[in-house]
Design an enzyme around this catalytic site. Structure first.
Site, PDB file in Angstrom:
ATOM      1  N   PRO A 173     -45.228 -56.352  27.416  1.00 51.53           N
ATOM      2  CA  PRO A 173     -45.066 -54.942  26.992  1.00 51.53           C
ATOM      3  C   PRO A 173     -43.884 -54.439  26.758  1.00 51.53           C
ATOM      4  O   PRO A 173     -42.847 -55.244  27.203  1.00 51.53           O
ATOM      5  CB  PRO A 173     -45.473 -54.099  28.290  1.00 51.53           C
ATOM      6  CG  PRO A 173     -45.000 -55.227  29.422  1.00 51.53           C
ATOM      7  CD  PRO A 173     -45.337 -56.341  28.949  1.00 51.53           C
ATOM      8  N   TYR A 184     -44.545 -45.580   9.397  1.00 49.07           N
ATOM      9  CA  TYR A 184     -45.954 -45.444  10.032  1.00 49.07           C
ATOM     10  C   TYR A 184     -46.756 -44.168   9.890  1.00 49.07           C
ATOM     11  O   TYR A 184     -47.828 -43.983  10.243  1.00 49.07           O
ATOM     12  CB  TYR A 184     -46.219 -46.024  11.429  1.00 49.07           C
ATOM     13  CG  TYR A 184     -45.155 -47.254  11.590  1.00 49.07           C
ATOM     14  CD1 TYR A 184     -45.616 -48.550  11.223  1.00 49.07           C
ATOM     15  CD2 TYR A 184     -44.280 -47.166  12.609  1.00 49.07           C
ATOM     16  CE1 TYR A 184     -44.808 -49.558  11.307  1.00 49.07           C
ATOM     17  CE2 TYR A 184     -43.458 -48.483  13.077  1.00 49.07           C
ATOM     18  CZ  TYR A 184     -43.850 -49.700  12.356  1.00 49.07           C
ATOM     19  OH  TYR A 184     -43.145 -50.851  12.857  1.00 49.07           O
ATOM     20  N   ARG A 228     -39.702 -44.823  12.294  1.00 48.84           N
ATOM     21  CA  ARG A 228     -41.078 -44.945  12.520  1.00 48.84           C
ATOM     22  C   ARG A 228     -41.745 -43.611  11.707  1.00 48.84           C
ATOM     23  O   ARG A 228     -43.040 -44.025  11.389  1.00 48.84           O
ATOM     24  CB  ARG A 228     -41.507 -44.794  14.214  1.00 48.84           C
ATOM     25  CG  ARG A 228     -40.905 -45.743  14.809  1.00 48.84           C
ATOM     26  CD  ARG A 228     -41.533 -46.087  16.231  1.00 48.84           C
ATOM     27  NE  ARG A 228     -42.731 -46.553  16.028  1.00 48.84           N
ATOM     28  CZ  ARG A 228     -43.829 -45.777  16.398  1.00 48.84           C
ATOM     29  NH1 ARG A 228     -43.850 -44.531  16.670  1.00 48.84           N
ATOM     30  NH2 ARG A 228     -44.812 -46.255  16.227  1.00 48.84           N
ATOM     31  N   TYR A 252     -38.326 -49.048  19.711  1.00 48.36           N
ATOM     32  CA  TYR A 252     -38.259 -49.168  18.191  1.00 48.36           C
ATOM     33  C   TYR A 252     -37.613 -47.970  17.403  1.00 48.36           C
ATOM     34  O   TYR A 252     -37.602 -47.622  16.177  1.00 48.36           O
ATOM     35  CB  TYR A 252     -39.625 -49.256  17.634  1.00 48.36           C
ATOM     36  CG  TYR A 252     -40.513 -50.275  18.315  1.00 48.36           C
ATOM     37  CD1 TYR A 252     -40.157 -51.501  18.005  1.00 48.36           C
ATOM     38  CD2 TYR A 252     -41.723 -50.143  19.180  1.00 48.36           C
ATOM     39  CE1 TYR A 252     -40.831 -52.643  18.733  1.00 48.36           C
ATOM     40  CE2 TYR A 252     -42.093 -50.797  19.666  1.00 48.36           C
ATOM     41  CZ  TYR A 252     -41.829 -52.445  19.555  1.00 48.36           C
ATOM     42  OH  TYR A 252     -42.523 -53.504  20.120  1.00 48.36           O
ATOM     43  N   CYS A 301     -30.819 -38.864   1.634  1.00 44.40           N
ATOM     44  CA  CYS A 301     -31.043 -38.511   0.715  1.00 44.40           C
ATOM     45  C   CYS A 301     -32.517 -38.999   0.045  1.00 44.40           C
ATOM     46  O   CYS A 301     -32.707 -39.852  -0.816  1.00 44.40           O
ATOM     47  CB  CYS A 301     -30.148 -39.046  -0.687  1.00 44.40           C
ATOM     48  SG  CYS A 301     -28.505 -38.284  -0.078  1.00 44.40           S
ATOM     49  N   GLU A 302     -33.573 -38.806   0.824  1.00 45.43           N
ATOM     50  CA  GLU A 302     -34.814 -38.861   0.438  1.00 45.43           C
ATOM     51  C   GLU A 302     -35.721 -37.777   1.096  1.00 45.43           C
ATOM     52  O   GLU A 302     -35.674 -37.331   2.193  1.00 45.43           O
ATOM     53  CB  GLU A 302     -35.350 -40.106   1.279  1.00 45.43           C
ATOM     54  CG  GLU A 302     -34.723 -41.570   1.168  1.00 45.43           C
ATOM     55  CD  GLU A 302     -35.444 -42.604   0.593  1.00 45.43           C
ATOM     56  OE1 GLU A 302     -36.665 -42.496   0.407  1.00 45.43           O
ATOM     57  OE2 GLU A 302     -34.966 -43.595   0.321  1.00 45.43           O
ATOM     58  N   GLY A 323     -48.595 -54.234  23.824  1.00 47.51           N
ATOM     59  CA  GLY A 323     -49.420 -53.330  22.842  1.00 47.51           C
ATOM     60  C   GLY A 323     -50.149 -52.216  23.406  1.00 47.51           C
ATOM     61  O   GLY A 323     -50.560 -51.244  22.859  1.00 47.51           O
TER      62      GLY A 323
HETATM   63  N1  LLP Z   1     -45.507 -59.353  21.959  1.00 46.22           N
HETATM   64  C1  LLP Z   1     -45.593 -59.802  20.472  1.00 46.22           C
HETATM   65  C2  LLP Z   1     -45.753 -61.072  20.274  1.00 46.22           C
HETATM   66  C3  LLP Z   1     -45.295 -58.755  19.742  1.00 46.22           C
HETATM   67  O1  LLP Z   1     -45.380 -59.029  18.504  1.00 46.22           O
HETATM   68  C4  LLP Z   1     -44.863 -57.557  20.140  1.00 46.22           C
HETATM   69  C5  LLP Z   1     -44.812 -56.204  18.886  1.00 46.22           C
HETATM   70  C6  LLP Z   1     -45.031 -57.134  21.272  1.00 46.22           C
HETATM   71  C7  LLP Z   1     -45.239 -58.070  22.319  1.00 46.22           C
HETATM   72  C8  LLP Z   1     -44.705 -55.681  21.850  1.00 46.22           C
HETATM   73  O2  LLP Z   1     -45.598 -54.874  21.523  1.00 46.22           O
HETATM   74  P1  LLP Z   1     -45.486 -53.255  22.561  1.00 46.22           P
HETATM   75  O3  LLP Z   1     -45.955 -53.429  23.777  1.00 46.22           O
HETATM   76  O4  LLP Z   1     -44.280 -52.882  21.990  1.00 46.22           O
HETATM   77  O5  LLP Z   1     -46.549 -52.434  21.624  1.00 46.22           O
HETATM   78  N2  LLP Z   1     -42.040 -51.373  15.154  1.00 46.22           N
HETATM   79  C9  LLP Z   1     -43.255 -51.266  15.582  1.00 46.22           C
HETATM   80  C10 LLP Z   1     -43.950 -52.145  16.478  1.00 46.22           C
HETATM   81  C11 LLP Z   1     -44.127 -53.494  16.128  1.00 46.22           C
HETATM   82  C12 LLP Z   1     -44.441 -54.484  16.916  1.00 46.22           C
HETATM   83  C13 LLP Z   1     -44.290 -55.694  16.915  1.00 46.22           C
HETATM   84  N3  LLP Z   1     -44.809 -56.560  17.720  1.00 46.22           N
HETATM   85  C14 LLP Z   1     -43.294 -49.639  16.065  1.00 46.22           C
HETATM   86  O6  LLP Z   1     -42.202 -49.190  15.843  1.00 46.22           O
HETATM   87  O7  LLP Z   1     -44.329 -49.253  16.257  1.00 46.22           O
END
Ligand code: LLP
Length: 420
Positions: free
Chosen positions: A282, A325, A321, A379, A350-351, A247
């Site tokens: 991460p 979001y 994204r 992502y 087409c949006e 996160g």
């Molecule tokens: N661990 C778990 C259990 C998770 O669900 C996630 C992300 C991560 C680790 C990795 O998180 P990160 O370090 O990448 O923030 N598609 C979205 C993000 C969804 C993330 C879901 N889980 C985006 O494009 O921002």
């Protein structure tokens, strides 16, 4: 008007902007380079759109994670969340750097094994794992399965008795981020609420519970929730392992100032009891800034007094994204970086909502220009899709001026490959 200097991308080898991959620079002919490769040349060689990564950037961030923890504790593990960039070449490289791997499906598990992660260092997640996925985990010797529901416990006991497991907890901590990527609050489809944890643990008979897991959300800049997380989890019981999820946020726009990996490690370790092994997962903060997307400008539509649309040859199929979001991105013309007039970058789908970036400043954009969007490493490829039957872009790795295609561009033939 952001000048080249303002966002730190100064010419002749000076430190690059924190939004672009480490080592990016403007070369002697005034073009942006990533991993020592001229982006205008890459666009000619590999076509557009294309995801371009600086290999060294991913390696450097993986090492920074390992170093940050190693200098603070002996008991840690850095687990790459493969959903951010589920690409075997990237995963192979991160396995070689000594990371473990988080997979969220049988597909990601398949990629992790193919990329050479030792099975015992793989963590299988999922709020609704299928029996087939659980059997796949058993057969491949996956190290840890993260339990998400009572049904998950029942199924795994039947399919893989003796499996080492973690239990996923929703700790009731909600950091400030977009609701769709916030997962730690009580109202969540993931894991067990704090109050339900004792009962869930009580039902475990044939599995080896070694720890607890929580992931409070994504793209997080405020580290305070992480400081409380280990404490909240360790209050549940004494387990040798605490996985505090991923996160950590990254810089998407020039103004973003995310916390450092060192500060993040400090926050995670603050509440962790002596002797407990702390894991983090991460994704974005390893690969997000390592990648840029290059596009070709097709047309420039100026609506006097209203807006200038710069249309590129990709869009919501290669970067979902902004649409999903409202995520904000920067953009530059590869050979005229910095400043200019305010523009909107439009995709080709087409949006009307297929807008990649709003209010970016570009220096006199023209048809044929190569447009670069930084911070698309996480992502982007992961959530790419075939809307409007647009073939998905290739993934190009660059290092020391050498570029290699690690995922080829999809072809029109690929689009009918699954027709029966
Ligand atoms: N661990 C778990 C259990 C998770 O669900 C996630 C992300 C991560 C680790 C990795 O998180 P990160 O370090 O990448 O923030 N598609 C979205 C993000 C969804 C993330 C879901 N889980 C985006 O494009 O921002």
């Amino acid at each position: 008007m952001a000048s080249v200097e303002e966002h730190g991308l100064v010419s002749a080898g000076q430190p690059a902007s924190h939004v672009f991959p480490i080592g990016s620079r403007i070369n002697e002919v005034g073009r942006l380079e990533v991993g020592g490769c001229d982006l205008v040349e890459l666009a000619e060689t590999f076509g557009t759109p294309a995801y371009v990564y600086a290999e060294e950037d991913m390696r450097a961030r993986a090492r920074a994670y390992i170093e940050a923890f190693r200098s603070r504790t002996e008991r840690f593990e850095v687990v790459y969340a493969s959903k951010a960039l589920p690409c075997t070449a990237a995963m192979r490289l991160l396995a070689a750097e000594g990371l473990s791997c988080d997979v969220a499906s049988g597909g990601e598990l398949h990629l992790a094994l193919r990329a050479g992660f030792p099975p015992e260092r793989i963590y299988l997640h999922g709020n609704n794992k299928s029996e087939a996925e659980l059997a796949q985990a058993r057969d491949s010797g996956v190290g840890f399965v993260v339990l998400d529901s009572l049904e998950d416990i029942e199924r795994l006991e039947r399919i893989a008795p003796g499996q080492r497991v973690l239990l996923r907890v929703t700790p009731g901590i909600s950091p400030s981020t977009h609701a769709f990527i916030s997962t730690g609050q009580v109202d969540s489809k993931f894991g067990f609420g704090i109050d339900d944890v004792p009962r869930a643990i009580g039902t475990i008979r044939k599995l080896e519970l070694v720890g607890l897991h929580a992931h409070v959300g994504s793209q997080i800049f405020d580290l305070e929730p992480y400081e409380r997380l280990a404490e909240v989890l360790s209050a549940i019981g004494d387990y040798p392992l605490l996985n505090l999820g991923g996160g950590l946020g990254i810089a998407y726009s020039y103004d973003d100032r995310p916390p450092s990996i060192e500060d993040y490690a400090d926050a995670l370790l603050t509440g962790a009891p002596e002797g407990v092994k702390v894991l983090c997962e991460p994704g974005r903060s390893i690969v997000g800034n390592a990648g840029v997307t290059i596009y070709r400008v097709g047309n420039v539509k100026r609506i006097p007094g209203i807006r200038t649309y710069v249309a590129v040859d990709g869009g919501m199929s290669d970067n979902l994204r902004p649409m999903l979001y409202g995520a904000r991105y920067e953009a530059e013309i590869a050979d005229r970086v910095g400043g200019g007039a305010v523009c909107t970058i439009a995709g080709k789908h087409c949006e009307s909502g297929d807008i990649l970036a709003r209010d970016v400043t570009l220096d006199d954009p023209r048809p044929g220009d190569v447009l670069v969007m930084p911070a698309t490493g996480a992502y982007g490829h992961a959530m790419a899709n075939n809307y409007n039957a647009i073939p998905r872009p290739p993934v190009i790795f660059c290092r020391d001026g050498q570029a290699r295609e690690v995922v080829r561009r999809e072809t029109l033939e690929d689009l009918t490959l699954r027709d029966v």
